[in-house]
Design a protein around this motif. Structure first.
Motif, PDB file in Angstrom:
ATOM      1  N   LEU A 171       8.253   0.068   4.630  1.00 34.49           N
ATOM      2  CA  LEU A 171       8.302  -1.568   4.399  1.00 34.49           C
ATOM      3  C   LEU A 171       7.159  -2.105   4.334  1.00 34.49           C
ATOM      4  CD1 LEU A 171      11.866  -2.554   6.031  1.00 34.49           C
ATOM      5  CD2 LEU A 171      11.316  -2.178   3.475  1.00 34.49           C
ATOM      6  N   ARG A 172       6.323  -1.965   5.408  1.00 34.98           N
ATOM      7  CA  ARG A 172       5.030  -2.698   5.207  1.00 34.98           C
ATOM      8  C   ARG A 172       4.079  -2.203   4.468  1.00 34.98           C
ATOM      9  NH1 ARG A 172       4.294  -1.835  11.876  1.00 34.98           N
ATOM     10  NH2 ARG A 172       5.153  -3.841  12.602  1.00 34.98           N
ATOM     11  N   GLN A 173       4.109  -0.750   3.774  1.00 31.53           N
ATOM     12  CA  GLN A 173       3.335  -0.298   2.652  1.00 31.53           C
ATOM     13  C   GLN A 173       3.677  -1.142   1.493  1.00 31.53           C
ATOM     14  OE1 GLN A 173       4.079   3.721   3.007  1.00 31.53           O
ATOM     15  NE2 GLN A 173       2.456   3.932   4.525  1.00 31.53           N
ATOM     16  N   ALA A 220       1.586  -3.523  -1.019  1.00 31.25           N
ATOM     17  CA  ALA A 220       1.447  -3.098  -2.313  1.00 31.25           C
ATOM     18  C   ALA A 220       1.818  -4.138  -3.215  1.00 31.25           C
ATOM     19  CB  ALA A 220       2.270  -1.814  -2.825  1.00 31.25           C
ATOM     20  N   LYS A 221       2.866  -4.753  -2.821  1.00 30.98           N
ATOM     21  CA  LYS A 221       3.483  -6.168  -3.660  1.00 30.98           C
ATOM     22  C   LYS A 221       2.566  -7.458  -3.508  1.00 30.98           C
ATOM     23  CE  LYS A 221       8.257  -5.017  -4.174  1.00 30.98           C
ATOM     24  NZ  LYS A 221       8.443  -5.041  -5.339  1.00 30.98           N
ATOM     25  N   GLU A 222       1.955  -7.629  -2.359  1.00 30.95           N
ATOM     26  CA  GLU A 222       1.166  -8.589  -1.978  1.00 30.95           C
ATOM     27  C   GLU A 222      -0.244  -8.273  -2.872  1.00 30.95           C
ATOM     28  OE1 GLU A 222       0.582  -8.587   2.246  1.00 30.95           O
ATOM     29  OE2 GLU A 222       2.021 -10.046   2.460  1.00 30.95           O
ATOM     30  N   GLU A 268      -3.395  -9.719  -8.072  1.00 28.82           N
ATOM     31  CA  GLU A 268      -3.862  -9.219  -9.299  1.00 28.82           C
ATOM     32  C   GLU A 268      -3.455 -10.314 -10.333  1.00 28.82           C
ATOM     33  OE1 GLU A 268      -2.916  -5.319  -9.617  1.00 28.82           O
ATOM     34  OE2 GLU A 268      -4.172  -4.389  -8.175  1.00 28.82           O
ATOM     35  N   ILE A 269      -2.066 -10.655 -10.471  1.00 28.82           N
ATOM     36  CA  ILE A 269      -1.359 -11.374 -11.282  1.00 28.82           C
ATOM     37  C   ILE A 269      -2.002 -12.756 -11.237  1.00 28.82           C
ATOM     38  CG2 ILE A 269       0.584 -12.501 -11.882  1.00 28.82           C
ATOM     39  CD1 ILE A 269       2.226  -9.989 -10.913  1.00 28.82           C
ATOM     40  N   LYS A 270      -2.123 -13.303  -9.899  1.00 29.16           N
ATOM     41  CA  LYS A 270      -2.790 -14.504  -9.949  1.00 29.16           C
ATOM     42  C   LYS A 270      -4.084 -14.626 -10.612  1.00 29.16           C
ATOM     43  CE  LYS A 270      -0.090 -16.414  -6.276  1.00 29.16           C
ATOM     44  NZ  LYS A 270      -0.156 -17.004  -4.556  1.00 29.16           N
TER      45      LYS A 270
END
Length: 144
Positions: free
Chosen positions: A53-55, A59-61, A66-68
């Motif tokens: 879950l931490r990984q 990755a989502k963060e 990147e999107i921002k």
């Protein structure tokens, strides 16, 4: 015997000393070998899930950043947007509207009062100026 039974039925919350007693108790001696092995396996599984879950979160963060960046959003822009949104929210509250109306009315009255004071002072200076000019232009009366 009844006093002991009553003690077991108490419904009061645990006190700090009670929690310490429970924490220091050795429950491992009350478990069978099979139960210990099951708990150890569950512990390993939970630790693995937490790591996964931490990984995933990391990755989502990174993906979010990147999107921002692609959208041209940075911390300063977000702060400006948040501030603007918060200020708009404040301005739309009833309390703000009433306070704004009251202060606006008070400001109008203060402006009128200062104008009246200014007019009175100007008039006083005008009267003094006339009085000084008039007294200078009149010949001095002499006594003989």
């Amino acid at each position: 015997m009844e006093a002991q039974a009553q003690g077991l039925l108490e419904t009061e919350p645990l006190q700090a000393r009670d929690e310490d007693t429970v924490a220091s108790a050795d429950f491992s001696s009350m478990l069978s070998e099979e139960e210990r092995e099951e708990l150890k396996a569950e512990l390993v599984q939970l630790e693995d899930e937490i790591t996964t879950l931490r990984q995933v979160l990391s990755a989502k963060e990174r993906h979010l950043v990147e999107i921002k960046q692609k959208l041209g959003m940075n911390l300063m822009n977000e702060l400006k947007q948040n501030f603007s949104r918060s200020w708009y929210d404040v301005q739309t509250t009833t309390a703000y509207k009433k306070t704004h109306e009251t202060l606006s009315h008070a400001g109008q009255k203060a402006t009128a009062a200062f104008s009246n004071v200014g007019t009175a002072i100007s008039k006083k200076f005008g009267d003094m100026s006339y009085s000084i000019r008039h007294s200078i232009s009149m010949p001095a009366m002499r006594r003989k």
